[in-house]
Scaffold this motif. Structure first.
Motif, PDB file in Angstrom:
ATOM      1  N   HIS A 294     -14.655  11.952   9.070  1.00 56.93           N
ATOM      2  CA  HIS A 294     -14.491  10.888  10.066  1.00 56.93           C
ATOM      3  C   HIS A 294     -14.549   9.515   9.410  1.00 56.93           C
ATOM      4  N   SER A 295     -15.398   9.371   8.422  1.00 50.89           N
ATOM      5  CA  SER A 295     -15.523   8.104   7.709  1.00 50.89           C
ATOM      6  C   SER A 295     -14.217   7.758   6.984  1.00 50.89           C
ATOM      7  N   TYR A 296     -13.619   8.741   6.313  1.00 55.75           N
ATOM      8  CA  TYR A 296     -12.355   8.487   5.615  1.00 55.75           C
ATOM      9  C   TYR A 296     -11.224   8.178   6.596  1.00 55.75           C
ATOM     10  N   GLU A 297     -11.220   8.847   7.744  1.00 57.93           N
ATOM     11  CA  GLU A 297     -10.187   8.565   8.742  1.00 57.93           C
ATOM     12  C   GLU A 297     -10.298   7.122   9.231  1.00 57.93           C
ATOM     13  N   LYS A 298     -11.522   6.652   9.464  1.00 62.67           N
ATOM     14  CA  LYS A 298     -11.720   5.265   9.885  1.00 62.67           C
ATOM     15  C   LYS A 298     -11.324   4.301   8.781  1.00 62.67           C
ATOM     16  N   GLU A 299     -11.647   4.671   7.539  1.00 59.49           N
ATOM     17  CA  GLU A 299     -11.297   3.817   6.400  1.00 59.49           C
ATOM     18  C   GLU A 299      -9.782   3.681   6.275  1.00 59.49           C
ATOM     19  N   VAL A 300      -9.049   4.779   6.481  1.00 58.17           N
ATOM     20  CA  VAL A 300      -7.588   4.725   6.404  1.00 58.17           C
ATOM     21  C   VAL A 300      -7.043   3.788   7.473  1.00 58.17           C
ATOM     22  N   GLU A 301      -7.582   3.870   8.684  1.00 55.09           N
ATOM     23  CA  GLU A 301      -7.142   2.971   9.753  1.00 55.09           C
ATOM     24  C   GLU A 301      -7.390   1.516   9.373  1.00 55.09           C
ATOM     25  N   ARG A 302      -8.588   1.252   8.856  1.00 53.67           N
ATOM     26  CA  ARG A 302      -8.955  -0.109   8.466  1.00 53.67           C
ATOM     27  C   ARG A 302      -8.045  -0.634   7.356  1.00 53.67           C
ATOM     28  N   GLU A 303      -7.853   0.188   6.321  1.00 52.28           N
ATOM     29  CA  GLU A 303      -7.033  -0.236   5.184  1.00 52.28           C
ATOM     30  C   GLU A 303      -5.559  -0.378   5.574  1.00 52.28           C
ATOM     31  N   ALA A 304      -5.070   0.467   6.468  1.00 55.11           N
ATOM     32  CA  ALA A 304      -3.682   0.353   6.930  1.00 55.11           C
ATOM     33  C   ALA A 304      -3.490  -0.950   7.689  1.00 55.11           C
ATOM     34  N   ALA A 305      -4.466  -1.304   8.518  1.00 47.84           N
ATOM     35  CA  ALA A 305      -4.380  -2.564   9.254  1.00 47.84           C
ATOM     36  C   ALA A 305      -4.410  -3.747   8.287  1.00 47.84           C
ATOM     37  N   LYS A 306      -5.248  -3.647   7.274  1.00 48.06           N
ATOM     38  CA  LYS A 306      -5.352  -4.722   6.287  1.00 48.06           C
ATOM     39  C   LYS A 306      -4.043  -4.865   5.503  1.00 48.06           C
ATOM     40  N   THR A 307      -3.440  -3.723   5.145  1.00 45.84           N
ATOM     41  CA  THR A 307      -2.164  -3.749   4.414  1.00 45.84           C
ATOM     42  C   THR A 307      -1.065  -4.374   5.273  1.00 45.84           C
ATOM     43  N   THR A 308      -0.996  -3.989   6.520  1.00 44.97           N
ATOM     44  CA  THR A 308      -0.006  -4.545   7.443  1.00 44.97           C
ATOM     45  C   THR A 308      -0.195  -6.051   7.591  1.00 44.97           C
ATOM     46  N   ASP A 309      -1.433  -6.452   7.726  1.00 51.71           N
ATOM     47  CA  ASP A 309      -1.760  -7.874   7.859  1.00 51.71           C
ATOM     48  C   ASP A 309      -1.318  -8.642   6.617  1.00 51.71           C
ATOM     49  N   MET A 310      -1.564  -8.070   5.452  1.00 47.23           N
ATOM     50  CA  MET A 310      -1.168  -8.735   4.206  1.00 47.23           C
ATOM     51  C   MET A 310       0.351  -8.855   4.118  1.00 47.23           C
ATOM     52  N   LYS A 311       1.076  -7.826   4.550  1.00 44.15           N
ATOM     53  CA  LYS A 311       2.542  -7.869   4.525  1.00 44.15           C
ATOM     54  C   LYS A 311       3.062  -8.960   5.456  1.00 44.15           C
ATOM     55  N   GLU A 312       2.470  -9.049   6.655  1.00 43.25           N
ATOM     56  CA  GLU A 312       2.904 -10.049   7.628  1.00 43.25           C
ATOM     57  C   GLU A 312       2.652 -11.465   7.143  1.00 43.25           C
ATOM     58  N   LYS A 313       1.569 -11.663   6.420  1.00 44.21           N
ATOM     59  CA  LYS A 313       1.216 -12.997   5.942  1.00 44.21           C
ATOM     60  C   LYS A 313       1.899 -13.340   4.631  1.00 44.21           C
ATOM     61  N   GLY A 314       2.666 -12.398   4.081  1.00 45.10           N
ATOM     62  CA  GLY A 314       3.388 -12.662   2.849  1.00 45.10           C
ATOM     63  C   GLY A 314       2.464 -12.814   1.658  1.00 45.10           C
ATOM     64  N   ALA A 315       1.545 -11.896   1.500  1.00 43.61           N
ATOM     65  CA  ALA A 315       0.572 -11.953   0.405  1.00 43.61           C
ATOM     66  C   ALA A 315       1.264 -11.777  -0.939  1.00 43.61           C
ATOM     67  N   ASP A 316       0.549 -12.142  -1.964  1.00 50.21           N
ATOM     68  CA  ASP A 316       1.017 -12.004  -3.338  1.00 50.21           C
ATOM     69  C   ASP A 316       1.391 -10.535  -3.596  1.00 50.21           C
ATOM     70  N   PRO A 317       2.544 -10.270  -4.214  1.00 50.87           N
ATOM     71  CA  PRO A 317       2.982  -8.882  -4.435  1.00 50.87           C
ATOM     72  C   PRO A 317       1.955  -8.031  -5.204  1.00 50.87           C
ATOM     73  N   TYR A 318       1.276  -8.640  -6.172  1.00 53.28           N
ATOM     74  CA  TYR A 318       0.272  -7.895  -6.930  1.00 53.28           C
ATOM     75  C   TYR A 318      -0.884  -7.463  -6.025  1.00 53.28           C
ATOM     76  N   ASP A 319      -1.378  -8.407  -5.212  1.00 52.56           N
ATOM     77  CA  ASP A 319      -2.474  -8.094  -4.291  1.00 52.56           C
ATOM     78  C   ASP A 319      -2.046  -7.023  -3.281  1.00 52.56           C
ATOM     79  N   LEU A 320      -0.819  -7.130  -2.812  1.00 54.99           N
ATOM     80  CA  LEU A 320      -0.302  -6.159  -1.853  1.00 54.99           C
ATOM     81  C   LEU A 320      -0.222  -4.770  -2.491  1.00 54.99           C
ATOM     82  N   LYS A 321       0.233  -4.720  -3.735  1.00 52.37           N
ATOM     83  CA  LYS A 321       0.330  -3.443  -4.448  1.00 52.37           C
ATOM     84  C   LYS A 321      -1.061  -2.828  -4.628  1.00 52.37           C
ATOM     85  N   GLN A 322      -2.041  -3.646  -4.958  1.00 53.48           N
ATOM     86  CA  GLN A 322      -3.412  -3.157  -5.115  1.00 53.48           C
ATOM     87  C   GLN A 322      -3.939  -2.602  -3.785  1.00 53.48           C
TER      88      GLN A 322
END
Length: 113
Positions: free
Chosen positions: A22-50
């Motif tokens: 359950h912890s990993y499932e929540k972490e995936v949701e959190r990290e997916a939201a963070k990745t989407t947010d970074m893409k929308e804000k046009g984050a640095d490609p290196y940071d986005l890749k990380q």
């Protein structure tokens, strides 16, 4: 030979792996939201890749947890069956093991559907 102590240990293991899943499932949701947010804000490609690497690592842990949970479930079922055979009197540890078995089997049924 199965003992109440063994059953308690295996029940605890099953609970821990379930909690970890359950912890990993929540972490995936959190990290997916963070990745989407970074893409929308046009984050640095290196940071986005990380960030995408972090998300991929989190996603890889879910199948691993499923495998460990399946092994733990089989283990606890075997111990419970052996204990019921040798010691037919009921105890709270057996009830707790049955509850965990039911919870894990319900989880597997919902993920298969």
């Amino acid at each position: 030979m199965a003992t109440i102590r063994n059953l308690k240990i295996k029940t605890g293991t099953c609970k821990r792996v379930l909690k970890e899943l359950h912890s990993y499932e929540k972490e995936v949701e959190r990290e997916a939201a963070k990745t989407t947010d970074m893409k929308e804000k046009g984050a640095d490609p290196y940071d986005l890749k990380q960030q995408e690497n972090v998300l991929a690592e989190s996603r890889m842990m879910i199948p691993d947890c499923h495998k460990r949970l399946e092994a733990s479930l089989a283990d606890i079922k075997g111990t419970l069956a052996e204990l019921e055979e040798s010691n037919p009197q009921e105890c709270p540890e057996m009830d707790e093991a049955r509850n965990i078995i039911a919870e894990v089997e319900a989880l597997f049924k919902t993920t298969e559907a």
